[in-house]
Design an enzyme around this catalytic site. Structure first.
Site, mmCIF file in Angstrom:
data_model
loop_
_atom_site.group_PDB
_atom_site.id
_atom_site.type_symbol
_atom_site.label_atom_id
_atom_site.label_comp_id
_atom_site.label_asym_id
_atom_site.label_seq_id
_atom_site.Cartn_x
_atom_site.Cartn_y
_atom_site.Cartn_z
ATOM 1 N N ARG A 126 -10.106 8.633 -8.075
ATOM 2 C CA ARG A 126 -9.715 8.666 -6.740
ATOM 3 C C ARG A 126 -9.216 10.139 -6.493
ATOM 4 N NH1 ARG A 126 -6.227 4.032 -4.311
ATOM 5 N NH2 ARG A 126 -8.128 2.785 -5.022
ATOM 6 N N LYS A 169 2.092 4.223 1.766
ATOM 7 C CA LYS A 169 0.946 4.848 2.467
ATOM 8 C C LYS A 169 1.125 5.341 4.040
ATOM 9 C CE LYS A 169 -2.231 1.908 0.174
ATOM 10 N NZ LYS A 169 -3.596 0.844 0.277
ATOM 11 N N CYS A 214 -11.024 -9.913 -2.931
ATOM 12 C CA CYS A 214 -9.733 -10.736 -3.181
ATOM 13 C C CYS A 214 -8.639 -10.325 -2.103
ATOM 14 C CB CYS A 214 -9.302 -10.409 -4.558
ATOM 15 S SG CYS A 214 -8.014 -8.832 -4.508
ATOM 16 N N CYS A 273 -14.230 -3.604 -9.939
ATOM 17 C CA CYS A 273 -12.567 -4.045 -9.588
ATOM 18 C C CYS A 273 -12.373 -5.023 -10.399
ATOM 19 C CB CYS A 273 -12.513 -4.338 -8.090
ATOM 20 S SG CYS A 273 -10.872 -4.473 -7.766
ATOM 21 N N CYS A 290 -8.035 -4.503 0.724
ATOM 22 C CA CYS A 290 -8.395 -3.120 0.534
ATOM 23 C C CYS A 290 -9.531 -2.698 1.838
ATOM 24 C CB CYS A 290 -9.230 -2.753 -0.728
ATOM 25 S SG CYS A 290 -8.189 -3.008 -2.151
ATOM 26 N N ARG A 303 0.421 7.882 -1.033
ATOM 27 C CA ARG A 303 -0.992 8.155 -1.408
ATOM 28 C C ARG A 303 -1.459 9.052 -0.494
ATOM 29 N NH1 ARG A 303 -3.044 3.490 -3.922
ATOM 30 N NH2 ARG A 303 -1.415 2.732 -5.415
ATOM 31 N N LYS A 327 3.294 1.477 -4.475
ATOM 32 C CA LYS A 327 2.557 2.442 -3.709
ATOM 33 C C LYS A 327 3.201 2.528 -2.139
ATOM 34 C CE LYS A 327 -1.254 -0.093 -3.887
ATOM 35 N NZ LYS A 327 -2.380 -1.098 -3.655
ATOM 36 N N CYS A 377 -14.750 -3.869 0.686
ATOM 37 C CA CYS A 377 -14.304 -3.138 -0.317
ATOM 38 C C CYS A 377 -15.164 -3.065 -1.485
ATOM 39 C CB CYS A 377 -12.986 -4.035 -0.874
ATOM 40 S SG CYS A 377 -13.293 -5.424 -1.721
HETATM 41 FE FE1 SRM Z 1 -7.038 -1.223 -2.752
HETATM 42 C C1 SRM Z 1 -5.984 -2.222 -5.723
HETATM 43 C C2 SRM Z 1 -9.673 -0.124 -4.093
HETATM 44 C C3 SRM Z 1 -7.750 0.667 0.026
HETATM 45 C C4 SRM Z 1 -4.466 -2.753 -1.044
HETATM 46 N N1 SRM Z 1 -7.836 -1.196 -4.666
HETATM 47 C C5 SRM Z 1 -7.154 -1.756 -5.620
HETATM 48 C C6 SRM Z 1 -7.654 -1.287 -6.843
HETATM 49 C C7 SRM Z 1 -7.319 0.077 -7.385
HETATM 50 C C8 SRM Z 1 -7.832 -2.512 -8.008
HETATM 51 C C9 SRM Z 1 -6.976 -2.573 -9.193
HETATM 52 O O1 SRM Z 1 -5.585 -2.345 -8.894
HETATM 53 O O2 SRM Z 1 -7.346 -2.661 -10.221
HETATM 54 C C10 SRM Z 1 -9.375 -1.196 -6.264
HETATM 55 C C11 SRM Z 1 -10.106 -0.429 -7.297
HETATM 56 C C12 SRM Z 1 -11.571 -0.985 -7.031
HETATM 57 C C13 SRM Z 1 -12.690 -0.108 -7.456
HETATM 58 O O3 SRM Z 1 -13.619 -0.499 -8.285
HETATM 59 O O4 SRM Z 1 -12.805 1.079 -6.872
HETATM 60 C C14 SRM Z 1 -9.032 -0.993 -4.972
HETATM 61 N N2 SRM Z 1 -8.480 0.040 -2.301
HETATM 62 C C15 SRM Z 1 -9.627 0.140 -3.043
HETATM 63 C C16 SRM Z 1 -10.733 1.063 -2.003
HETATM 64 C C17 SRM Z 1 -11.681 1.904 -3.014
HETATM 65 C C18 SRM Z 1 -11.530 0.050 -1.344
HETATM 66 C C19 SRM Z 1 -12.773 0.545 -0.605
HETATM 67 O O5 SRM Z 1 -13.675 0.041 -0.693
HETATM 68 O O6 SRM Z 1 -12.553 1.612 -0.066
HETATM 69 C C20 SRM Z 1 -9.909 1.788 -1.020
HETATM 70 C C21 SRM Z 1 -9.265 2.963 -1.657
HETATM 71 C C22 SRM Z 1 -7.983 3.776 -0.773
HETATM 72 C C23 SRM Z 1 -7.808 5.162 -1.071
HETATM 73 O O7 SRM Z 1 -8.536 6.071 -1.125
HETATM 74 O O8 SRM Z 1 -6.646 5.353 -1.332
HETATM 75 C C24 SRM Z 1 -8.582 0.898 -1.096
HETATM 76 N N3 SRM Z 1 -6.229 -1.005 -0.958
HETATM 77 C C25 SRM Z 1 -6.933 -0.404 0.202
HETATM 78 C C26 SRM Z 1 -6.237 -0.624 1.413
HETATM 79 C C27 SRM Z 1 -6.652 -0.262 2.605
HETATM 80 C C28 SRM Z 1 -5.782 1.016 3.219
HETATM 81 O O9 SRM Z 1 -4.777 1.345 2.426
HETATM 82 O O10 SRM Z 1 -5.729 1.404 4.215
HETATM 83 C C29 SRM Z 1 -5.372 -1.509 1.171
HETATM 84 C C30 SRM Z 1 -4.494 -2.596 2.198
HETATM 85 C C31 SRM Z 1 -3.250 -1.863 2.824
HETATM 86 C C32 SRM Z 1 -2.239 -2.141 1.737
HETATM 87 O O11 SRM Z 1 -1.839 -1.399 0.689
HETATM 88 O O12 SRM Z 1 -1.570 -2.880 2.022
HETATM 89 C C33 SRM Z 1 -5.363 -1.822 -0.273
HETATM 90 N N4 SRM Z 1 -5.534 -2.354 -3.092
HETATM 91 C C34 SRM Z 1 -4.575 -2.818 -2.361
HETATM 92 C C35 SRM Z 1 -3.679 -3.877 -3.090
HETATM 93 C C36 SRM Z 1 -2.671 -4.736 -2.743
HETATM 94 C C37 SRM Z 1 -1.308 -3.979 -2.410
HETATM 95 C C38 SRM Z 1 -0.203 -4.972 -1.972
HETATM 96 O O13 SRM Z 1 0.679 -4.634 -1.561
HETATM 97 O O14 SRM Z 1 -0.218 -5.974 -2.203
HETATM 98 C C39 SRM Z 1 -3.972 -3.498 -4.539
HETATM 99 C C40 SRM Z 1 -3.598 -4.206 -5.844
HETATM 100 C C41 SRM Z 1 -2.360 -3.680 -6.241
HETATM 101 O O15 SRM Z 1 -1.707 -2.770 -5.667
HETATM 102 O O16 SRM Z 1 -1.701 -4.216 -7.037
HETATM 103 C C42 SRM Z 1 -5.150 -2.593 -4.495
HETATM 104 FE FE1 SF4 Z 2 -10.678 -4.933 -5.556
HETATM 105 FE FE2 SF4 Z 2 -9.464 -6.844 -4.268
HETATM 106 FE FE3 SF4 Z 2 -9.380 -4.235 -3.434
HETATM 107 FE FE4 SF4 Z 2 -11.514 -5.599 -2.987
HETATM 108 S S1 SF4 Z 2 -9.745 -6.112 -2.179
HETATM 109 S S2 SF4 Z 2 -11.276 -3.577 -4.114
HETATM 110 S S3 SF4 Z 2 -11.689 -6.904 -4.794
HETATM 111 S S4 SF4 Z 2 -8.479 -5.209 -5.209
#
Ligand code: SRM
Ligand code: SF4
Length: 582
Positions: free
Chosen positions: A71, A218, A483, A444, A487, A140, A216, A438
């Site tokens: 990323r 943001k 899930c 993922c 995201c 981030r 994290k 997502c």
């Molecule tokens: Fe996310 C984890 C993809 C935005 C909340 N996110 C992940 C991981 C890295 C899975 C992992 O931990 O193994 C995913 C990688 C998948 C892959 O194969 O690429 C993943 N997140 C993404 C992306 C690529 C989704 C997309 O389709 O665009 C976004 C990348 C953002 C970036 O460029 O930095 C992405 N993730 C978000 C957002 C939206 C936002 O930030 O505006 C959220 C919700 C907002 C938030 O943070 O609450 C988000 N991602 C999570 C979470 C839950 C965090 C939590 O507080 O519970 C996880 C899981 C974790 O952190 O343990 C996670």
């Molecule tokens: Fe993976 Fe869940 Fe984030 Fe989708 S919402 S990219 S399934 S961690």
């Protein structure tokens, strides 16, 4: 209670080094050690495996098909055309041929094998972008509103997002040591990031300390009336307040937003950010650092599921939290100013700004930039980047703005948009144009169900219902995630679908069209084959009985399909599944 395992890993890591270098050199496996997999996140890369072939390889007694997701950190989502071309090349040469535009305005690469990891990260740096702190328990990628029609204030908010990003970036030398063979940052003269432009770089982490953050963090900046960055979904936000002359006089500060939750754990929930106060532009960095420090010292380091700032604020109370921030800041925040958002979506197609330049917002379904035989999207954008003189802006809705085109160059760009069938990419239903999914499967590791590979076909089915109901041009936000981590920010969509298991989703309804209200759980564990039939009568009812200008999310609440969720704390409570007849 004992500290979480991740705290121990950070503690023993020697400022995020761990044994990553040894792991990269080990050619006996495509993977890294478990602890290093946690540490590489801070460096912007995740180990994954191809889940489509996991079983098959297990049967053959082969190790999983490991590869890495990388990323990029790109504050405010703005890339030069040169950087776009480099990212495009890297996607082809080292990754799976696709560029993913993320929901946080940046690029991801998938499928980079361990042997190529170092080279790829180095090449991203040579393009004057980087990956440090793109993931991990740190601040981030900082997002900001990329709107061309607000071009008067864009330079100021993009600068603020870059300054926030620089100010809060980790100072550890481990990044340069591991990925760039350049411990001092001397060889690569990156022009941003204080640790790389002459300030003494060392392992001292003046802001984070040795244990970094509990989780994290943001930051986003929004410029009303557009909430296309979904300000209420983030730990910290700045809402620009403009005077009559469209000059930014300061920012309302928001804190405590977040989407992630765990199915079945009521102690976790999505939460909308609260408005904390107002600050002047000069105070933004100090406010951000103070908020981050309060979270650093008060966030939950025992239970990771409750470690985000939103839970810290729940524990401390908003007033208690503000007191601590103001103590560090050395002054009081002012009372918040009035603001109004009108949507959280993108405006597609051509827009002229106040200075007469043109911008084209290109619909990129779920942010996936790749070529198929019918649609050469990646090639088309590459050809544009070769001649375009402005910049490329990634939006928080996974789209792309080909930005700042002088009137004399508009024809050249239009011709290319036409040649590659991109000029009418937004001639779709407003439902599709307001959709987001997502990544989920196959990369993922946390996905329970499909998302970006499935939502487009679900929308094709829903489009029939939408057409029948005469709603083709009526924007309804629909978002899907594989899930509950959220995201694609599904809990603030008017229709949210969140994976529970293969082919099964929880259905949420009633989020605010401007991203200002959480949705409510409507139906649990819906089979993918049932989604359309569940939504059909509601969409028809909406078309027939909505009030003038009434949004879908407001309608489903007024008509009793769901009750409005007043606070994230109640999100998972008292859910009673409705009787559905599918
Ligand atoms: Fe996310 C984890 C993809 C935005 C909340 N996110 C992940 C991981 C890295 C899975 C992992 O931990 O193994 C995913 C990688 C998948 C892959 O194969 O690429 C993943 N997140 C993404 C992306 C690529 C989704 C997309 O389709 O665009 C976004 C990348 C953002 C970036 O460029 O930095 C992405 N993730 C978000 C957002 C939206 C936002 O930030 O505006 C959220 C919700 C907002 C938030 O943070 O609450 C988000 N991602 C999570 C979470 C839950 C965090 C939590 O507080 O519970 C996880 C899981 C974790 O952190 O343990 C996670
Ligand atoms: Fe993976 Fe869940 Fe984030 Fe989708 S919402 S990219 S399934 S961690």
């Amino acid at each position: 209670m004992a500290k979480s395992a991740n705290e121990g890993i950070k503690d023993a890591s020697n400022y995020l080094r761990g044994t990553i270098l040894d792991g990269l050199a080990n050619s006996a496996t495509g993977s890294l050690s478990k602890d290093d997999q946690q540490l590489t996140k801070f460096h912007g890369t995740y180990q994954q495996d191809d889940r489509d072939i996991r079983q098959e390889r297990r049967k053959k007694k082969l190790e999983p098909a490991f590869s890495f997701m990388i990323r990029v950190r790109m504050a405010g989502g703005v890339a030069t055309t040169k950087q776009w071309l480099e990212m495009d090349r890297i996607a082809g040469e080292h990754a799976n041929g696709a560029l993913k535009l993320t929901t946080r305005q940046t690029f991801q690469f998938h499928g980079v094998i361990k042997n190529n990891l170092k080279k790829t990260i180095a090449e991203i740096n040579y393009a004057l972008l980087d990956t440090l702190a793109a993931c991990g328990d740190v601040n981030r990628n900082v997002m900001c509103n990329p709107n061309p029609h607000q071009s008067k204030v864009h330079p100021e908010v993009i600068e603020l997002s870059r300054n926030l990003s620089d100010h809060l970036s980790p100072r550890t030398l481990s990044y340069h040591e591991i990925w760039l063979d350049d411990p001092t940052g001397e060889k690569i003269k990156i022009t941003r990031g204080p640790h790389l432009v002459g300030e003494k770089a060392d392992d001292d982490e003046p802001i984070y300390g040795k244990h970094y953050l509990p989780r994290k963090f943001k930051i986003v900046i929004a410029v009303p009336p557009s909430n296309d960055v979904d300000i209420f979904a983030h730990d910290l936000g700045f809402i620009a307040i403009l005077d009559k002359n469209e000059k930014i006089v300061g920012y309302n500060v928001t804190v405590g937003g977040g989407m992630g939750m765990t199915h079945g754990n009521e102690e976790t929930f999505p939460r909308l950010a609260d408005v904390l106060g107002f600050c002047t532009p000069e105070d933004c960095l100090a406010v951000a650092e103070s908020v981050l420090r309060v979270q650093r010292d008060n966030g939950n380091r025992e239970v990771r599921a409750n470690a985000r700032l939103k839970y810290t604020i729940e524990t401390m109370g908003l007033d208690g939290f503000r007191d601590e921030v103001e103590k560090l800041l050395g002054k009081k925040l002012e009372k918040p100013r009035d603001f109004k958002f009108d949507s959280n979506g993108d405006r597609y197609g051509w827009i002229e700004d106040q200075s007469g330049n043109w911008h084209f917002t290109l619909f990129v379904e779920n942010g996936r930039v790749y070529d198929t035989e019918e649609y050469q999207l990646r090639t088309g954008i590459r050809e544009i980047a070769k001649v375009h003189k402005g910049d490329m802006r990634v939006t928080a809705n996974q789209n792309l703005i080909i930005s700042s085109i002088a009137p004399k160059d508009k024809k050249t760009i239009t011709d290319l948009l036409e040649k590659y069938k991109m000029v009418d990419a937004h001639e779709r239903s407003a439902l599709r144009l307001n959709s987001m999914a997502c990544v989920a499967l196959p990369t993922c590791g946390l996905a329970l169900a499909e998302s970006q590979r499935y939502l487009p076909s679900l929308i094709t089915q829903l489009d029939e219902v939408i057409e029948d109901a005469g709603l083709r041009h009526d924007a309804i936000t629909i978002r899907m995630t594989g899930c509950p981590n959220g995201c694609a920010r599904p809990y603030i969509a008017e229709i949210g679908l969140v994976g529970r298991g293969p082919g099964k989703y929880n259905l949420y309804l009633g989020g605010g069209f401007c991203g200002d209200r959480l949705s409510t759980h409507y139906a649990p564990n819906v089979k993918d084959s049932e989604i359309v039939e569940i939504l059909r009568p509601i969409i028809k009812d909406y078309a027939k009985n909505r009030k003038d200008g009434e949004r879908f999310g407001d309608f489903v609440i007024r008509n009793g399909y769901v009750k409005a969720t007043m606070h994230g704390r109640d999100f998972n409570k008292d859910f009673v599944a409705p009787e559905l007849t599918v």
